[in-house]
Design an enzyme around this catalytic site. Structure first.
Site, short mmCIF file in Angstrom:
data_model
loop_
_atom_site.label_atom_id
_atom_site.label_comp_id
_atom_site.label_asym_id
_atom_site.label_seq_id
_atom_site.Cartn_x
_atom_site.Cartn_y
_atom_site.Cartn_z
N ASN A 1 4.85 6.08 1.36
CA ASN A 1 4.07 6.93 2.25
C ASN A 1 4.05 6.37 3.66
O ASN A 1 3.99 7.11 4.64
CB ASN A 1 2.64 7.07 1.72
N ALA B 1 -1.57 1.75 5.03
CA ALA B 1 -1.29 0.34 4.82
C ALA B 1 -0.75 -0.38 6.06
O ALA B 1 -0.49 -1.58 5.99
CB ALA B 1 -0.28 0.18 3.68
N HIS C 1 5.08 -5.21 5.20
CA HIS C 1 5.52 -4.09 6.04
C HIS C 1 5.90 -4.65 7.40
O HIS C 1 5.06 -5.26 8.08
CB HIS C 1 4.40 -3.06 6.21
#
Length: 263
Positions: A185, A119, A215
């Site tokens: 993760n 991601a 993020h």
């Protein structure tokens, strides 16, 4: 035609197959749990319920899309057989002993343990910056309450009652990835690429105002400073996972076999 095996038959597997079946020259098999009911859709040629049967099929690459337990259960066996193993549930590698064991299994099998970017991005910069002494890496995750329903329930918090950003966790990457195996993760991926599990600082925020899965990566060190924020759309089937993850796995599969790749 190359043989691709996918461990897991959930949403990520389905999204991967939808893309790969559009043009990539792969024969695709999947491994399901023995007790799971599953009907293969378009693009899936073979369904296995036993890892030995899958290995006898002799895949050219195995991609895991089944959760951290599948990494512990299957990766070493596949690697020792000389089959490259692509890990989706990178948080499993927060277990230092498991990570070392899998690296050794890859060496024994003369193959590779593959870790996709998933991601996030910017990992090449993180790897390079980590070569300098004193580099510091921090990661912040912001996801809407819908991504944290069980975790909030465990704290006695109704997701609809979260009206302001709520800090769920602050600590090191290994603890974050282990505590939240379906959400963090990314923390493990970043730590493995950079300054390590115990030196990567992680902050997890439940944010009702987040436009998606956010993020933010920050790197400071002798070589300079770097800050990257990615706003991913959640997967339509699972708000814990960013939609782009399945595409990252497809790209990693393609790059493994391509004679020339960029990045």
């Amino acid at each position: 035609m190359r043989k691709l095996a996918i461990i897991g038959v959930g949403n990520i597997c389905r999204q991967m197959v939808e893309v790969i079946a559009q043009g990539d020259q792969f024969s695709i098999a999947v491994l399901k749990r023995p007790s799971a009911a599953f009907t293969a859709g378009p693009g899936i040629g073979t369904v296995f319920a036993d890892i030995d049967d899958l290995l006898a099929w002799k895949p050219d690459l195995i991609a895991e899309a089944a959760g951290q337990a599948a990494v512990s259960q299957y990766a070493a066996t596949c690697l020792r057989q000389g089959i490259p193993f692509l890990v989706s549930s990178v948080g499993a590698l927060a277990d230092e002993n498991l990570y070392k064991a899998l690296c050794q299994a890859a060496q024994d099998g003369n193959t590779r343990l593959l870790i996709p970017s998933g991601a996030i991005g910017g990992l090449d910069y993180v790897r390079s910056a980590a070569m300098f002494d004193g580099a510091q890496v921090t990661y912040e995750s912001r996801k809407p309450p819908s991504a944290w329903v069980p975790e909030l329930a465990a704290l006695g918090i109704e997701p609809t009652h979260v009206t302001e950003p709520l800090e769920l966790f602050a600590g090191m990457a290994d603890e974050a990835a282990t505590r939240y195996p379906k959400n963090l993760n990314v923390a493990a991926t970043l730590a493995l690429a950079g300054v390590g599990m115990r030196n990567t600082k992680v902050r997890v925020i439940v944010d009702p105002n987040a436009p998606g899965n956010l993020h933010t990566i920050k790197v400071d060190g002798p070589a300079g400073s770097f800050e990257l924020t990615i706003a991913n759309k959640p997967s339509p089937d699972n708000p814990k996972t960013s939609w782009i993850v399945s595409r990252s796995l497809v790209v990693s599969i393609r790059r493994y076999f391509e004679p020339c790749w960029v990045g």
